[in-house]
Enzyme design. Structure first.
Site, PDB file in Angstrom:
ATOM      1  N   THR A  96       9.876  -0.870  -4.793  1.00  0.00           N
ATOM      2  CA  THR A  96      10.748   0.220  -4.350  1.00  0.00           C
ATOM      3  C   THR A  96      12.193  -0.223  -4.217  1.00  0.00           C
ATOM      4  O   THR A  96      13.129   0.526  -4.518  1.00  0.00           O
ATOM      5  CB  THR A  96      10.254   0.786  -3.004  1.00  0.00           C
ATOM      6  OG1 THR A  96       8.945   1.332  -3.179  1.00  0.00           O
ATOM      7  CG2 THR A  96      11.178   1.878  -2.486  1.00  0.00           C
ATOM      8  N   SER A 125       4.578  -2.256  -7.238  1.00  0.00           N
ATOM      9  CA  SER A 125       3.640  -3.280  -6.757  1.00  0.00           C
ATOM     10  C   SER A 125       2.191  -2.808  -6.757  1.00  0.00           C
ATOM     11  O   SER A 125       1.271  -3.623  -6.652  1.00  0.00           O
ATOM     12  CB  SER A 125       4.027  -3.777  -5.360  1.00  0.00           C
ATOM     13  OG  SER A 125       3.774  -2.794  -4.373  1.00  0.00           O
ATOM     14  N   THR A 167       6.390  -3.053  -1.487  1.00  0.00           N
ATOM     15  CA  THR A 167       5.742  -3.221  -0.182  1.00  0.00           C
ATOM     16  C   THR A 167       4.235  -2.994  -0.219  1.00  0.00           C
ATOM     17  O   THR A 167       3.509  -3.548   0.608  1.00  0.00           O
ATOM     18  CB  THR A 167       6.353  -2.252   0.844  1.00  0.00           C
ATOM     19  OG1 THR A 167       6.170  -0.896   0.406  1.00  0.00           O
ATOM     20  CG2 THR A 167       7.836  -2.534   1.037  1.00  0.00           C
ATOM     21  N   ASP A 168       3.734  -2.201  -1.162  1.00  0.00           N
ATOM     22  CA  ASP A 168       2.336  -1.785  -1.089  1.00  0.00           C
ATOM     23  C   ASP A 168       1.353  -2.946  -1.197  1.00  0.00           C
ATOM     24  O   ASP A 168       0.304  -2.941  -0.546  1.00  0.00           O
ATOM     25  CB  ASP A 168       2.030  -0.748  -2.176  1.00  0.00           C
ATOM     26  CG  ASP A 168       2.656   0.604  -1.875  1.00  0.00           C
ATOM     27  OD1 ASP A 168       3.114   0.802  -0.739  1.00  0.00           O
ATOM     28  OD2 ASP A 168       2.697   1.460  -2.772  1.00  0.00           O
TER      29      ASP A 168
END
Length: 332
Positions: free
Chosen positions: A12, A54, A85-86
């Site tokens: 992101t 990700s 972040t995932d």
């Protein structure tokens, strides 16, 4: 000035809006233009290793990141990995096993909003990551996010939209970063031996979340397809013993094939303890069944992926799994 290598992987933080939704498209030079103060902190070099959402991160990508760190390890004082972040917590755990006993900081960071938008958290996270990457008191793998420095094996994404997206599970934050200054809570001892690098993972690990009434035959079906099974059980852990369904017999298909089962818990904090209830004790007595204790699911999965290429002997798997690495396993 310290030499820092930036390894960009997408996420992101690197996204622009497109007609198909947010997609990673920003190159490394763009990041530095948004946070020019970083150039004053250190001498940095960057490699755009990949440009992924990700969600699409895979074990071979973790190996590529670790391999880059290995090749450049002697040239740099620290490393910053830009990541979505995932799956960042999985990558942090994987790197903790692929790069062990690092005397230099390996810092992962990302953002909930693209660095391209005005109200982003990306600029602060990026700046803080460089503060951590050149800190003499940090060694090993960390996630730096929202001013928090979290040990790589203890991190989990616990919020989908808020800026404080990550939590440290059953372990304190290592440090806080405020206004470019780092406040240490826990100082990790610097390793006295050279780092150990690993280059293989076995991705054939399945995570099964128990629900009431589940048919145990699913365990037998999975045993023919995967090399290890992680069961997210209820409470402190155990396997159901319905009158009409025999989970232990189904689990035996795994031990008979020399494949491990690890029982963890669906509860976010305080871990498993199979000794508490009968449903746990009878499971723990079976060969080939291990328990996670306070290890995160992310750590359990990636540790098994790291162990399996080294041995298929259940006794050796058990020994390696219960050997603490980077504070992944805490026994109270």
């Amino acid at each position: 000035m310290k030499q820092i290598l930036v390894i960009a992987t997408g996420g992101t933080i690197a996204c622009r809006s497109t007609e198909k939704g947010l997609m990673p498209q920003i190159e490394m030079e763009d990041f530095l233009n948004y946070v020019p103060k970083i150039r004053e902190m250190c001498c940095l070099h960057a490699v755009q290793l990949m440009n992924l959402d990700s969600t699409n991160m895979q074990p071979e990508n973790w190996i590529a990141i670790a391999d880059t760190i290995h090749k450049e390890y002697d040239r740099y004082d620290g490393f910053v990995v830009l990541h979505g972040t995932d799956t960042m917590a999985y990558t942090a755990c994987a790197l903790s096993y692929l790069v062990q006993q690092s005397g230099k900081p390996i810092v992962l960071t990302g953002a909930q909003k693209s660095i391209y938008v005005q109200d982003t958290d990306a600029r602060r996270n990026l700046y803080d990551a460089f503060v951590a990457a050149q800190d003499d008191n940090l060694a090993g793998v960390y996630i730096v996010f929202d001013g928090r420095v979290i040990l790589g094996t203890r991190a989990r994404k616990t919020r989908t939209k808020s800026m404080n997206a990550f939590s440290s599970i059953d372990y304190p934050d290592v440090a806080l970063i405020r206004d470019g200054r780092i406040l240490h809570y826990i100082r990790q001892p610097r390793p006295q031996t050279p780092p150990a690098f690993y280059g293989r993972l076995d991705a054939s690990v399945f995570v099964l979340r128990l629900i009431p009434g589940m048919n145990p035959e699913v365990l037998r079906l999975l045993a023919s397809r995967f090399d290890a099974l992680v069961i997210e059980s209820f409470g402190v852990g155990g396997l159901p013993c319905y009158e009409q369904a025999d989970f232990l017999s189904a689990a035996a298909a795994w031990s008979n094939a020399g494949k491990p089962i690890v029982i963890t818990t669906q509860v976010p904090h305080e871990g498993s303890d199979l000794a508490v209830y009968q449903v746990g004790a009878r499971a723990a007595a079976q060969p080939g069944i291990l328990q996670a204790y306070t290890m995160t699911v992310e750590a359990v999965v990636t540790k098994l992926m790291w162990i399996l290429p080294q041995t298929r002997d259940l006794a050796q798997i058990k020994r390696l799994f219960y050997t603490p690495i980077a504070c992944d396993l805490l026994l109270f």
